[in-house]
Design an enzyme around this catalytic site. Structure first.
Site, mmCIF file in Angstrom:
data_model
loop_
_atom_site.group_PDB
_atom_site.id
_atom_site.type_symbol
_atom_site.label_atom_id
_atom_site.label_comp_id
_atom_site.label_asym_id
_atom_site.label_seq_id
_atom_site.Cartn_x
_atom_site.Cartn_y
_atom_site.Cartn_z
ATOM 1 C CB CYS A 175 -37.398 10.760 -14.011
ATOM 2 S SG CYS A 175 -35.621 10.734 -14.130
ATOM 3 C CB ILE A 234 -24.930 30.257 -5.084
ATOM 4 C CG1 ILE A 234 -23.852 30.567 -4.050
ATOM 5 C CG2 ILE A 234 -24.518 30.667 -6.496
ATOM 6 C CD1 ILE A 234 -22.595 29.743 -4.234
#
Length: 354
Positions: A175, A234
């Site tokens: 969603c 990262i």
């Protein structure tokens, strides 16, 4: 906001960019919630499906999102039940909800265990996501839906579906990722003149944070629609292109500088996207709980469209997913307008400011 400067249009002629725009997504969410209310009122006599949400962490942002979701669901006719429990109870309570015929959708507010490992392999949060029944998974994050998303399979196989409710049972999409797609459709990020599945062709997108909840599935969704995706995390950057994860020589800076759309989802207060990397005319979407940009500086970049919050559209997509599950797997099959009628007959998306 920002000043204007010339840019090249598709004919090579110089055309000025307007000032930057800060986008309020309230109006984007509105028609989706209206169709949910209409379906509940017209088809189900005002009694909507039941959504059970589990909160098993102390994250204040998760609690706030739970409260927002509850208010929206109740306003739209959905029966919402928030169950606040200890994290060590969650697995058992989830199984019980899977088996409870009165529950039509299940939502878990993450993170619960973070990266803590599971006895069954992988992380405990990953295990919980895969333990939600696909017939009740309003988030669209369980294995069944992820498998289909990453292979660009848009309909459920008949062998795994409920008894026939119609000719096609659609897969659910995550969603939050879906909310970004709907926002991009509404503000000119998608070329709606192209065929479905091609409407991001020629667009470059950088997604900062390759999370399993937003970053990775959003990258797959946009790649499935034709975009070149730079997925930045990262310690790595990869290129997504239509079902492929490719090595790339791009750096985060070089990828962002060439991007038409930049999505930031870093769950760290101190992270800020360098404004100097954002090209004029880009769309910047913030999906993190924290603001990942220096807003004042960003709004000085000509032509930028900045979306600071996606939560209202995410809740609308969650409601929409719940209604689809209800129509496909739970509601009585009877003549009339089930939720698919409203999805199939809604007006086409309208583009917002260019």
């Amino acid at each position: 906001m920002g000043s204007t400067e010339p840019t090249a249009n598709c004919n090579g002629a110089a055309a000025p960019l307007g000032p930057a725009v800060k986008v309020d997504v309230t109006e984007i969410a509105k028609p989706y919630r209206e169709e949910v209310r209409a379906a509940i009122h017209d088809r189900y006599g005002g009694v909507g499906p039941k959504l059970v949400a589990f909160l098993a962490n102390t994250d204040p942002y998760a609690r706030q999102y739970a409260e927002w979701t509850g208010r929206a669901c109740e306003a739209d006719g959905i029966r919402y039940e928030l169950r606040i429990i200890n994290e060590n109870e969650l697995e058992q309570k989830l199984y019980e909800a899977n088996e409870d015929a009165s529950v039509h959708g299940i939502l878990i507010y993450y993170p619960v265990f973070g990266f803590f490992p599971s006895f069954y392999g992988g992380s405990m949060d990953d295990y919980l996501r895969d333990s939600v029944s696909f017939k009740k998974d309003v988030e669209g994050l369980s294995f069944t839906y992820r498998f289909n998303l990453y292979r660009n399979i848009r309909f459920m196989d008949a062998a795994t579906s409920a008894p026939a409710r119609g000719p096609e049972l659609k897969c659910l999409l995550p969603c939050t990722a879906l909310s970004v797609v709907k926002i991009l459709e509404s503000i000119g990020g998608y070329d709606l003149s192209l065929p479905v599945g091609e409407r991001m062709t020629g667009k470059t997108v950088s997604i900062i944070n390759r999370s399993e909840i937003v970053g990775r599935p959003l990258g797959a969704l946009l790649a499935n629609d034709g975009a070149d995706i730079y997925s930045v995390d990262i310690d790595s950057i990869y290129h997504f292109r239509r079902g492929q994860l490719l090595q790339t020589s791009e750096t985060p800076e070089s990828a962002v500088r060439r991007s038409d759309v930049i999505v930031c989802g870093v769950p760290v207060k101190d992270y800020k996207l360098p404004t100097a990397w954002v090209k004029p005319g880009a769309i910047v979407v913030n999906v993190a709980s924290y603001k990942n940009v220096e807003e004042e500086a960003l709004l000085q970049v000509p032509g930028v469209k900045f979306v600071p919050l996606v939560g209202k559209v995410t809740i609308a997509m969650l409601e929409r997913n719940l209604m689809r599950l209800f129509a496909q797997y739970h509601a009585e099959a009877a003549p009339g307008k089930d939720f698919r009628y409203y999805l199939e007959n809604r007006p086409p998306a309208q583009e917002g400011p260019k």
